[in-house]
Scaffold this motif. Structure first.
Motif, short mmCIF file in Angstrom:
data_model
loop_
_atom_site.label_atom_id
_atom_site.label_comp_id
_atom_site.label_asym_id
_atom_site.label_seq_id
_atom_site.Cartn_x
_atom_site.Cartn_y
_atom_site.Cartn_z
N HIS A 80 1.84 9.49 12.58
CA HIS A 80 1.95 8.92 11.23
C HIS A 80 2.90 7.72 11.26
O HIS A 80 4.11 7.89 11.36
CB HIS A 80 2.48 9.99 10.26
CG HIS A 80 2.64 9.55 8.83
ND1 HIS A 80 2.27 10.35 7.76
CD2 HIS A 80 3.13 8.41 8.27
CE1 HIS A 80 2.54 9.71 6.62
NE2 HIS A 80 3.07 8.53 6.91
N ARG A 89 12.89 -4.62 4.81
CA ARG A 89 13.30 -4.57 3.39
C ARG A 89 14.75 -4.08 3.25
O ARG A 89 15.06 -3.20 2.46
CB ARG A 89 12.35 -3.63 2.63
CG ARG A 89 10.90 -4.07 2.66
CD ARG A 89 10.06 -3.62 1.48
NE ARG A 89 10.25 -2.28 1.01
CZ ARG A 89 9.34 -1.29 1.12
NH1 ARG A 89 8.18 -1.49 1.70
NH2 ARG A 89 9.60 -0.10 0.61
N TYR A 102 14.40 4.94 -5.69
CA TYR A 102 13.14 4.38 -5.15
C TYR A 102 12.24 3.94 -6.31
O TYR A 102 11.64 2.87 -6.28
CB TYR A 102 12.45 5.46 -4.30
CG TYR A 102 11.27 5.01 -3.49
CD1 TYR A 102 11.40 4.05 -2.47
CD2 TYR A 102 9.99 5.55 -3.70
CE1 TYR A 102 10.32 3.65 -1.70
CE2 TYR A 102 8.90 5.15 -2.93
CZ TYR A 102 9.07 4.21 -1.94
OH TYR A 102 7.98 3.82 -1.17
N HIS A 250 -0.72 11.71 2.37
CA HIS A 250 0.71 11.75 2.02
C HIS A 250 0.87 12.77 0.89
O HIS A 250 0.40 12.54 -0.23
CB HIS A 250 1.16 10.39 1.49
CG HIS A 250 1.51 9.39 2.55
ND1 HIS A 250 0.57 8.70 3.26
CD2 HIS A 250 2.72 8.96 3.01
CE1 HIS A 250 1.18 7.88 4.11
NE2 HIS A 250 2.47 8.02 3.98
#
Ligand code: NIG
Ligand code: FE
Length: 413
Positions: A80, A89, A102, A250
Motif C-alpha cells: 500500500h 507537504r 486534518y 481504505h
C-alpha cells in the motif's frame, strides 16, 4: 547459467516449502536455517540448505558472496503506497504541529486536494523522475515488491497521467509493481456538491480508458466520513470489478466507516488502515478472505490510535503491514521503520512483523507465487543485513540502517 552462491549465512530467514496466507497464530511461524547457503540462478532462488550439505562441484558458480554474521531474508513486500506525487507537504505538517486538524487543513484546500493541484500542474516526466528516485530509495531499504496508487489526479487527465507513470515504472524497474486506481480518493472541488457527477466521471470516463490501456490491477476507494460513503464505495468498487479490478479499500482510518464490512462483502483483496475497529468489524474480517493491511507509520505521523493488531491476530485475521508512503500521512516508505513501529506500538512479535511485511504483503498484491519468501523457484528478492546478533535486533534497533545490501530479481542494487 549465471549462478551466485551465498555462503556462511548466519540465519536464512523466511524459508517456506509451500505458500500460505498466514492468519492469527500462524503469523509467528517463521522458519529459518542457521549457518546456511543459498544458490541463485538466473534471478531465481535455485537451492538452499545448511552449509554442511553444500555440494560445491554440482554448480557453475560465477559469483560468491560470503555472508558471515549476516541474516538473509526476503525483501519487503509493501502492498500500500501512494509513491507517485508531485511535491511534499511539510507546510501542512507545521500547521498540524500548531494544532490544526486534518479536516481543517483539508477544508482550506490542503490535504489530498493540495497534492492534486500540484500533480495536475506537473508533467508526466517530472512525476516519473521523482517517483523513480523514491523507488530507488525504498529498494535500497529492502523493498522488492510494491503497490502504487493513483488518486492525486482527481481529473480524467490527472488520473490517467498517474497511472501511465506507474505503468512506466513497472516496465523499467526490477521491482515487482502493482497499480491501483484510486480516482475515489476525495471529491474534487468542482464536484463538491455533485457526488453523482464525479462517480459518473470515474465510471464512464476513467474506467473504460484504464481498462483499454491496462493501466490498473486493482480499484481503491477512500471509504471515510467526509469522503466516500459505504454506498458510494460499493458502487465504485462494483464498477471496477466489472473490469476485473479487485478492490483494495481504505477503511476505518478516521472513523468506523463501514469500509471493512463493504470490503469483505465484495471479497476485496485487502482492507487497509483499520485504526478504528469494532468487534463486529474484526469478526467480519476474520471470517473473510480479505487481508487486513495495517499502516502504522500513518498512525504514528497522525498521532492517532494504532490498529488493534493483537486483537486482529487473536481473532485469526490475516494481516499484512505496509508503509502507505504518501506526502500527507506517511512521508516515509521505509519498511524497516514500519516493522519496528509494529513491534513497539502494536506489540507484534519480530516473527509476526516479518511475515506480515513479506509473505502476507505478497498475498496482498497477488504476488505470492513470485516473491515474499525464500522458496525454490521464487525471484531472488533478498535482504542481506549487516552483522547483527539476532533477528529481534532488527525491530529493536529502530532507526538504525541495518541493511548491508539488497538483491532484486537476482541483481544487487
Ligand atoms: O492513506 N487516507 C487517505 N489517503 C492517504 C493520505 C492522503 C493524503 O493526505 O495525501 C492515506 O493516509
Ligand atoms: Fe493510503
Amino acid at each position: 547459467m549465471a549462478a551466485t552462491l551465498v555462503t556462511n549465512i548466519k540465519q536464512l530467514v523466511g524459508v517456506r516449502k509451500e505458500n500460505k496466507l498466514l492468519r492469527g497464530r500462524e503469523l509467528s511461524e517463521l522458519n529459518s536455517i542457521e549457518n546456511a547457503f543459498l544458490v541463485i540462478e538466473d534471478g531465481m532462488i535455485a537451492s538452499f540448505g545448511e552449509m554442511k550439505d553444500l555440494q560445491s562441484s554440482t554448480r557453475s558458480i560465477q559469483n560468491s558472496i560470503d555472508a558471515s554474521g549476516q541474516f538473509v531474508l526476503p525483501c519487503w513486500c509493501d502492498s500500500h503506497t501512494h509513491l507517485v506525487f508531485a511535491a511534499s507537504r511539510e507546510e501542512e505538517f507545521i500547521d498540524k504541529l500548531k494544532g490544526m486538524s486534518y479536516a481543517e487543513i483539508a477544508a482550506k484546500g490542503g490535504g489530498i486536494l493540495n497534492s492534486a493541484k500540484k500533480l495536475n500542474a506537473a508533467s508526466e516526466d517530472e512525476l516519473f523522475n521523482a517517483a523513480w528516485k523514491r523507488l530507488e530509495e525504498v529498494s535500497r531499504l529492502g523493498t522488492g515488491a510494491i503497490e502504487i496508487k493513483s488518486g492525486y489526479g482527481l481529473s480524467v487527465e490527472g488520473e490517467l497521467k498517474m497511472l501511465r507513470v506507474i505503468k512506466k515504472l513497472k516496465e523499467r524497474s526490477d521491482l515487482s509493481i502493482k497499480a491501483t486506481f484510486l480516482g475515489a480518493h476525495t471529491y474534487p472541488l468542482e464536484y463538491k456538491d455533485d457526488h453523482q457527477g464525479y462517480i459518473d466521471c470515474i465510471i464512464h470516463e476513467m474506467l473504460p480508458v484504464i481498462d483499454k490501456e491496462k493501466l490498473a490491477d486493482y480499484i481503491d476507494v477512500f471509504c471515510e466520513k467526509g469522503f466516500f460513503s459505504v454506498e458510494e464505495t460499493e458502487i465504485i468498487c462494483k464498477a471496477g470489478m466489472s473490469y476485473d479490478l479487485r478492490p483494495k479499500i481504505h477503511a476505518n482510518q478516521l472513523s468506523m466507516s463501514g469500509g471493512v464490512m463493504v470490503g469483505a462483502s465484495l471479497n476485496a483483496l485487502s482492507v487497509d488502515h483499520l485504526e478504528l475497529m469494532s468487534d463486529a468489524a474484526i469478526k467480519t474480517l476474520a471470517h473473510s478472505d480479505t487481508i487486513g493491511t495495517l499502516l502504522p507509520t500513518s498512525a504514528f505521523f497522525f498521532r492517532t490510535q494504532y490498529p488493534p493488531a493483537r486483537e486482529l491476530i487473536n481473532y485469526d485475521c490475516a494481516i499484512a503491514l505496509a508503509s502507505d508512503y504518501n506526502p500527507g500521512s506517511s512521508p516515509s516508505g521505509n519498511m524497516n521503520l514500519v516493522v519496528a513501529i509494529s513491534c513497539i506500538q502494536m506489540k507484534m512479535l519480530p516473527e509476526e512483523v516479518i511475515n506480515a511485511a513479506t509473505i502476507n504483503g505478497a498475498y496482498a498484491m497477488e504476488l505470492e507465487k513470485q516473491t515474499g519468501s525464500i522458496t525454490i523457484g521464487k525471484r531472488a528478492d533478498i535482504i542481506f543485513t549487516k552483522q547483527i546478533p539476532s533477528l529481534a535486533y532488527l525491530p529493536y534497533s529502530f532507526g538504525t540502517n541495518l541493511i548491508d545490501k539488497v538483491m532484486i530479481n537476482g541483481k544487487l542494487c
